[in-house]
Design a protein around this motif. Structure first.
Motif, short mmCIF file in Angstrom:
data_model
loop_
_atom_site.label_atom_id
_atom_site.label_comp_id
_atom_site.label_asym_id
_atom_site.label_seq_id
_atom_site.Cartn_x
_atom_site.Cartn_y
_atom_site.Cartn_z
N GLU A 64 0.83 -1.21 0.00
CA GLU A 64 0.00 0.00 0.00
C GLU A 64 0.86 1.26 0.00
OE1 GLU A 64 -3.13 2.04 3.01
OE2 GLU A 64 -3.42 -0.10 2.61
N VAL A 65 1.94 1.24 0.76
CA VAL A 65 2.86 2.37 0.80
C VAL A 65 3.53 2.56 -0.56
CG1 VAL A 65 5.01 3.23 1.81
CG2 VAL A 65 3.28 2.21 3.28
N LEU A 66 3.93 1.45 -1.18
CA LEU A 66 4.58 1.55 -2.49
C LEU A 66 3.62 2.07 -3.55
CD1 LEU A 66 6.75 -1.70 -2.51
CD2 LEU A 66 7.49 0.66 -2.11
N PHE A 67 2.34 1.63 -3.50
CA PHE A 67 1.37 2.16 -4.46
C PHE A 67 1.12 3.64 -4.22
CE2 PHE A 67 -0.09 -2.21 -5.55
CZ PHE A 67 0.04 -2.08 -6.92
N THR A 68 1.11 4.06 -2.97
CA THR A 68 0.93 5.49 -2.67
C THR A 68 2.10 6.30 -3.23
OG1 THR A 68 -0.34 5.00 -0.68
CG2 THR A 68 0.67 7.17 -0.81
N LEU A 69 3.31 5.82 -2.98
CA LEU A 69 4.48 6.51 -3.54
C LEU A 69 4.45 6.51 -5.06
CD1 LEU A 69 7.30 5.23 -1.16
CD2 LEU A 69 6.22 7.49 -1.18
N GLY A 70 4.01 5.39 -5.64
CA GLY A 70 3.88 5.30 -7.09
C GLY A 70 2.87 6.29 -7.64
N ASP A 71 1.74 6.46 -6.92
CA ASP A 71 0.74 7.44 -7.34
C ASP A 71 1.34 8.84 -7.42
OD1 ASP A 71 -1.15 5.45 -7.41
OD2 ASP A 71 -2.15 6.06 -5.56
N TYR A 72 2.05 9.21 -6.35
CA TYR A 72 2.65 10.55 -6.32
C TYR A 72 3.75 10.69 -7.36
CZ TYR A 72 0.00 11.94 -2.24
OH TYR A 72 -1.02 12.29 -1.40
N LEU A 73 4.53 9.65 -7.55
CA LEU A 73 5.57 9.69 -8.57
C LEU A 73 4.95 9.82 -9.96
CD1 LEU A 73 8.56 9.42 -9.38
CD2 LEU A 73 8.21 6.94 -9.44
N GLY A 74 3.92 9.03 -10.24
CA GLY A 74 3.23 9.11 -11.53
C GLY A 74 2.63 10.49 -11.76
N GLY A 75 2.00 11.07 -10.73
CA GLY A 75 1.43 12.40 -10.86
C GLY A 75 2.48 13.46 -11.11
N ALA A 76 3.61 13.35 -10.42
CA ALA A 76 4.70 14.31 -10.63
C ALA A 76 5.26 14.19 -12.04
CB ALA A 76 5.79 14.08 -9.59
N ILE A 77 5.38 12.96 -12.53
CA ILE A 77 5.92 12.76 -13.88
C ILE A 77 4.96 13.32 -14.94
CG2 ILE A 77 6.47 11.00 -15.62
CD1 ILE A 77 7.58 9.30 -13.27
#
Length: 134
Positions: free
Chosen positions: A8-21
């Motif tokens: 869940e933490v990794l998906f959250t970080l992935g969401d933010y990373l994807g949004g930033a990209i």
């Protein structure tokens, strides 16, 4: 108390990373593609198109890693509205600031949209789960 779950933490970080990209690439693409002297309405429409193309391409590339829903929904908001916002900003200020400044604004915009979507999603799930428990 909710236990710590690494996926869940990794998906959250992935969401933010994807949004930033998506935000950064949209801001850069709009800055490079549009002239600072375009009519603002035309620039906003073109920015929306550029943002949606960026969103679709990046979402197709990132969704296997981050999950389709969490990449596609916020990415669409960042691409469409971000493209319009960045185009309006660039035409009104005639490309004030550097390309890296525009990319930084795109990253911040992407992070804010992801936070808003996650907050909205949490509010909806909280309401549904409290109704189900009654």
């Amino acid at each position: 108390m909710k236990s710590f779950r690494l996926p869940e933490v990794l998906f959250t970080l992935g969401d933010y990373l994807g949004g930033a990209i998506v935000g950064a690439v949209t801001a850069a693409a709009v800055r490079v593609a549009l002239s600072p002297h375009l009519d603002m309405v035309v620039a906003m429409l073109l920015g929306m198109v550029i943002g949606m193309i960026v969103h679709l391409v990046l979402s197709l590339l990132l969704s296997p890693l981050l999950g389709a829903f969490h990449t596609m929904v916020p990415g669409g908001l960042i691409g469409m509205y971000g493209g319009m916002l960045f185009a309006m900003r660039d035409t009104m200020q005639a490309h004030l600031g550097s390309l890296s400044n525009a990319v930084q604004v795109g990253v911040v915009f992407g992070l804010i949209v992801i936070a808003g979507v996650r907050l909205y999603d949490r509010a909806l799930r909280g309401t549904a789960s409290s109704d189900a428990s009654n």
